[in-house]
Design an enzyme around this catalytic site. Structure first.
Site, PDB file in Angstrom:
ATOM      1  CG  ASN A  51      40.580  75.587  40.084  1.00  0.00           C
ATOM      2  OD1 ASN A  51      41.125  76.364  40.883  1.00  0.00           O
ATOM      3  ND2 ASN A  51      40.513  74.290  40.296  1.00  0.00           N
ATOM      4  CE1 TYR A 162      52.325  70.772  47.739  1.00  0.00           C
ATOM      5  CE2 TYR A 162      54.105  70.683  49.365  1.00  0.00           C
ATOM      6  CZ  TYR A 162      53.463  71.325  48.325  1.00  0.00           C
ATOM      7  OH  TYR A 162      53.957  72.521  47.866  1.00  0.00           O
TER       8      TYR A 162
HETATM    9  O1  LIG Z   1      49.601  77.918  63.430  1.00  0.00           O
HETATM   10  C1  LIG Z   1      50.664  77.351  63.156  1.00  0.00           C
HETATM   11  C2  LIG Z   1      51.029  76.998  61.826  1.00  0.00           C
HETATM   12  C3  LIG Z   1      52.249  76.378  61.615  1.00  0.00           C
HETATM   13  N1  LIG Z   1      53.077  76.097  62.653  1.00  0.00           N
HETATM   14  C4  LIG Z   1      54.376  75.460  62.413  1.00  0.00           C
HETATM   15  O2  LIG Z   1      55.130  76.283  61.551  1.00  0.00           O
HETATM   16  C5  LIG Z   1      55.951  75.502  60.697  1.00  0.00           C
HETATM   17  C6  LIG Z   1      55.680  75.916  59.263  1.00  0.00           C
HETATM   18  O3  LIG Z   1      54.372  75.515  58.900  1.00  0.00           O
HETATM   19  P1  LIG Z   1      53.649  75.924  57.539  1.00  0.00           P
HETATM   20  O4  LIG Z   1      52.300  75.288  57.607  1.00  0.00           O
HETATM   21  O5  LIG Z   1      53.740  77.381  57.324  1.00  0.00           O
HETATM   22  O6  LIG Z   1      54.507  75.302  56.368  1.00  0.00           O
HETATM   23  P2  LIG Z   1      55.195  73.844  56.220  1.00  0.00           P
HETATM   24  O7  LIG Z   1      56.555  73.878  56.773  1.00  0.00           O
HETATM   25  O8  LIG Z   1      54.229  72.788  56.620  1.00  0.00           O
HETATM   26  O9  LIG Z   1      55.421  73.886  54.645  1.00  0.00           O
HETATM   27  C7  LIG Z   1      54.983  72.960  53.746  1.00  0.00           C
HETATM   28  O10 LIG Z   1      53.929  73.476  53.009  1.00  0.00           O
HETATM   29  C8  LIG Z   1      54.222  74.640  52.269  1.00  0.00           C
HETATM   30  C9  LIG Z   1      53.001  74.946  51.473  1.00  0.00           C
HETATM   31  O11 LIG Z   1      51.915  75.065  52.225  1.00  0.00           O
HETATM   32  C10 LIG Z   1      55.383  74.452  51.325  1.00  0.00           C
HETATM   33  O12 LIG Z   1      55.046  73.640  50.251  1.00  0.00           O
HETATM   34  C11 LIG Z   1      56.543  73.868  52.063  1.00  0.00           C
HETATM   35  O13 LIG Z   1      57.548  73.541  51.140  1.00  0.00           O
HETATM   36  C12 LIG Z   1      56.117  72.630  52.795  1.00  0.00           C
HETATM   37  O14 LIG Z   1      57.195  72.091  53.520  1.00  0.00           O
HETATM   38  C13 LIG Z   1      55.592  74.043  60.991  1.00  0.00           C
HETATM   39  O15 LIG Z   1      56.545  73.497  61.850  1.00  0.00           O
HETATM   40  C14 LIG Z   1      54.240  74.130  61.695  1.00  0.00           C
HETATM   41  O16 LIG Z   1      53.995  73.081  62.603  1.00  0.00           O
HETATM   42  C15 LIG Z   1      52.731  76.408  63.956  1.00  0.00           C
HETATM   43  O17 LIG Z   1      53.471  76.137  64.893  1.00  0.00           O
HETATM   44  N2  LIG Z   1      51.537  77.031  64.163  1.00  0.00           N
END
Ligand SMILES: O=c1ccn([C@@H]2O[C@H](COP(=O)(O)OP(=O)(O)O[C@H]3O[C@H](CO)[C@H](O)[C@H](O)[C@H]3O)[C@@H](O)[C@H]2O)c(=O)[nH]1
Length: 324
Positions: A51, A162
């Protein structure tokens, strides 16, 4: 007396060597568009359903598959009139993927990820589609690990809506297997990164850090930066989807098994971009796991393994971002 035994109508379909017609939901998005490339390059027929809420048509029109024929359907997975005529396999990536959004708006998240998946499954049933490959989240469904690396038998205990909505999607797929014999492979991804991940969009710490540094802004690390993630390159994830055509009804972790802290990650990216400054540290984000890495033994038994390491994947992502 006639005894009627319940029969298991589930059977395993083998697609070896066949030209398959796949519908890729979310095919204009980051991961989906790499799967589109992979399937086209392996001479399968590809239909993209998207979409374009977060996906971008450029991802599938402005690349090396330019000259190949992709059928594009601009629709939402919740639409009533989805037509899956002639589709052999559905690869389901259309989703609300932002952990933070899911915490703020769980109804919105569930509407897309749970009801959207059920709607799609109903169409799959009506049109007699043979198999679904589903993008689930190893980072979000397990919750805080009891042991590391986390294998597929680890208890499921999401810490955010999620993770819960992805898990519901998994369970509905398994229900459709029991009820209607639908074949499935559920892939639980680690943190996927690589070209086409939108730094403005939804998560993706690697593209966010690269983007900030290229704009001469200091990246922010949430918390102490010792939290760890398992970063898997998107091309390897696309490959897992191709191989999953011939995997059985099961759940398979797709990651690297390696833990990398956000501090270590920052150092690798800073080295690659020759960046001399320190990051900013801010308070940790809620609803996040502290450590996670996926045990990928099952995927290895099935013949898949990651081929692009973190440094190489970061180089490719940097090159792509410079080319924009
Ligand atoms: O600017 C930033 C962005 C992220 N982080 C840290 O980096 C790590 C990874 O963050 P992401 O946002 O890249 O991804 P997540 O670990 O939150 O991932 C989650 O979201 C993803 C999709 O967006 C996937 O689905 C994944 O399986 C799910 O755990 C986290 O500790 C976050 O706090 C920072 O320190 N600074």
């Amino acid at each position: 007396m006639i005894l009627i035994y319940p029969i298991n109508i589930s059977y395993f379909i083998n697609f070896y060597g066949d030209n398959v017609k796949v519908l890729i939901t979310g095919g204009a998005g980051f991961i989906g568009s790499h799967i589109v490339d992979k399937f086209l390059n392996n001479n399968h027929e590809v239909v993209v359903l998207d979409n374009l809420s977060t996906g971008n048509f450029r991802n599938i029109s402005n690349n090396k598959n330019n000259n190949k024929n992709i059928e594009f359907i601009n629709k939402d997975i919740r639409d009533n009139d989805l037509n899956l005529e002639g589709i052999d396999v559905v690869i389901h990536h259309a989703a609300q993927i932002n952990v933070r959004t899911s915490v703020e708006k769980p109804v919105y998240d569930g509407n897309i990820n749970i009801l959207g998946t059920i709607n799609l499954l109903e169409k799959i049933r009506q049109y007699d589609v043979k198999k679904i490959i589903f993008a689930s989240s190893g980072g979000a469904v397990y919750g805080e690990p009891h042991y590391m690396p986390v294998d597929e038998k680890h208890p499921v205990a999401p810490l955010c809506p999620y993770g819960m909505s992805k898990y519901c999607g998994e369970e509905y797929i398994k229900l459709y297997n029991r009820l209607y014999g639908l074949n499935y492979t559920i892939l639980r991804y680690a943190n996927v990164f690589g070209e086409r991940q939108d730094p403005m969009g939804e998560a993706g710490v690697i593209s966010i850090f690269i983007d900030k540094i290229m704009k001469n802004q200091r990246p922010t690390i949430f918390g102490d930066g010792n939290q760890t993630r398992d970063f898997v390159y998107v091309g390897d994830v696309a490959n897992a989807n191709l191989m999953a055509l011939n995997w059985k009804n099961e759940i398979v972790n797709i990651g690297t098994g390696k833990e990398t802290s956000v501090n270590e990650l920052f150092d690798v990216i800073a080295r690659e971009l020759n960046y001399k400054y320190k990051p900013i540290y801010d308070k940790p984000r809620e609803g996040e796991v502290y450590r996670i890495a996926l045990n990928i033994n099952r995927a290895k038994e099935l013949g898949w393994k990651p081929t692009v390491n973190l440094e190489e994947g970061i180089k490719r992502t940097v090159d792509w971002m410079k080319s924009l």
